[in-house]
Write a protein that holds these residues in place. Sequence first.
Motif, PDB file in Angstrom:
ATOM      1  N   GLU A  37      -2.609 -53.529 -44.909  1.00  0.00           N
ATOM      2  CA  GLU A  37      -3.976 -54.349 -45.313  1.00  0.00           C
ATOM      3  C   GLU A  37      -3.220 -55.072 -46.261  1.00  0.00           C
ATOM      4  O   GLU A  37      -3.330 -56.425 -46.844  1.00  0.00           O
ATOM      5  N   ASN A  38      -2.750 -54.229 -46.979  1.00  0.00           N
ATOM      6  CA  ASN A  38      -3.098 -54.499 -48.804  1.00  0.00           C
ATOM      7  C   ASN A  38      -1.349 -54.219 -49.150  1.00  0.00           C
ATOM      8  O   ASN A  38      -1.073 -54.881 -50.337  1.00  0.00           O
ATOM      9  N   GLY A  39      -0.790 -54.545 -48.530  1.00  0.00           N
ATOM     10  CA  GLY A  39       0.731 -54.776 -48.579  1.00  0.00           C
ATOM     11  C   GLY A  39       0.975 -53.072 -49.791  1.00  0.00           C
ATOM     12  O   GLY A  39       1.881 -53.064 -51.035  1.00  0.00           O
ATOM     13  N   ARG A  40       0.555 -52.267 -49.370  1.00  0.00           N
ATOM     14  CA  ARG A  40       0.941 -51.090 -50.720  1.00  0.00           C
ATOM     15  C   ARG A  40       1.496 -49.965 -49.758  1.00  0.00           C
ATOM     16  O   ARG A  40       1.519 -49.659 -48.528  1.00  0.00           O
ATOM     17  N   ILE A  41       2.673 -49.311 -50.791  1.00  0.00           N
ATOM     18  CA  ILE A  41       2.309 -47.956 -50.368  1.00  0.00           C
ATOM     19  C   ILE A  41       2.275 -46.598 -50.897  1.00  0.00           C
ATOM     20  O   ILE A  41       1.936 -46.924 -52.758  1.00  0.00           O
ATOM     21  N   SER A  42       1.938 -45.447 -50.635  1.00  0.00           N
ATOM     22  CA  SER A  42       1.318 -44.806 -51.293  1.00  0.00           C
ATOM     23  C   SER A  42       1.721 -43.038 -51.047  1.00  0.00           C
ATOM     24  O   SER A  42       3.065 -43.121 -50.709  1.00  0.00           O
ATOM     25  N   GLU A  43       0.592 -42.436 -50.336  1.00  0.00           N
ATOM     26  CA  GLU A  43       1.765 -40.876 -50.430  1.00  0.00           C
ATOM     27  C   GLU A  43       2.107 -40.648 -49.354  1.00  0.00           C
ATOM     28  O   GLU A  43       2.196 -41.499 -48.396  1.00  0.00           O
ATOM     29  N   GLN A  44       3.029 -39.919 -49.094  1.00  0.00           N
ATOM     30  CA  GLN A  44       3.871 -39.336 -47.718  1.00  0.00           C
ATOM     31  C   GLN A  44       2.868 -38.620 -46.713  1.00  0.00           C
ATOM     32  O   GLN A  44       1.917 -38.163 -47.279  1.00  0.00           O
ATOM     33  N   ILE A  45       3.774 -39.214 -46.018  1.00  0.00           N
ATOM     34  CA  ILE A  45       2.510 -38.329 -44.187  1.00  0.00           C
ATOM     35  C   ILE A  45       4.054 -38.182 -44.021  1.00  0.00           C
ATOM     36  O   ILE A  45       5.149 -37.899 -43.697  1.00  0.00           O
TER      37      ILE A  45
END
Length: 142
Positions: A37-45
């Motif tokens: 939705e926000n076009g962001r990459i965050s922590e690892q999953i």
Amino acid sequence: MALTPDIYTSPELAELEAEAIEQQVEAPKRTWRLDFENGRISEQITDFEALQQYVRKALVTARSRFLIYTDDYGCELRDLIGDDVTRGYLDSEVPRMVREALVYHEYINDVTDITYEIDGDKLRISFSIDTIYGEARSEVLL
């Protein structure tokens, strides 16, 4: 004369290799969380959460349009949206395309109970996936 010492005979080495293979544990699959939705990459999953993200990404990515992916990755579902096709055609093609996009992943055993709804230029797909982590119900909006 060898550069390394020959400390094991062939049968001993074969036995050590066999033991190492038996003890190998597959590392969990890791990837970065994508916030669509926000076009962001965050922590690892990892594990099931990473697999669920793979499912969504494989279905929203157009096949054979991006050089970064092989021709096996993605699907052609977006090509059906807005086309003047019959309901019977969609009834056969949507499940086929969803299965084709997902069953090649080594952790996905099967894709079943595929249903879809079309609302204007949106396609909502619901399905069950049987994975090495268990079964789950998923939904993707295109």
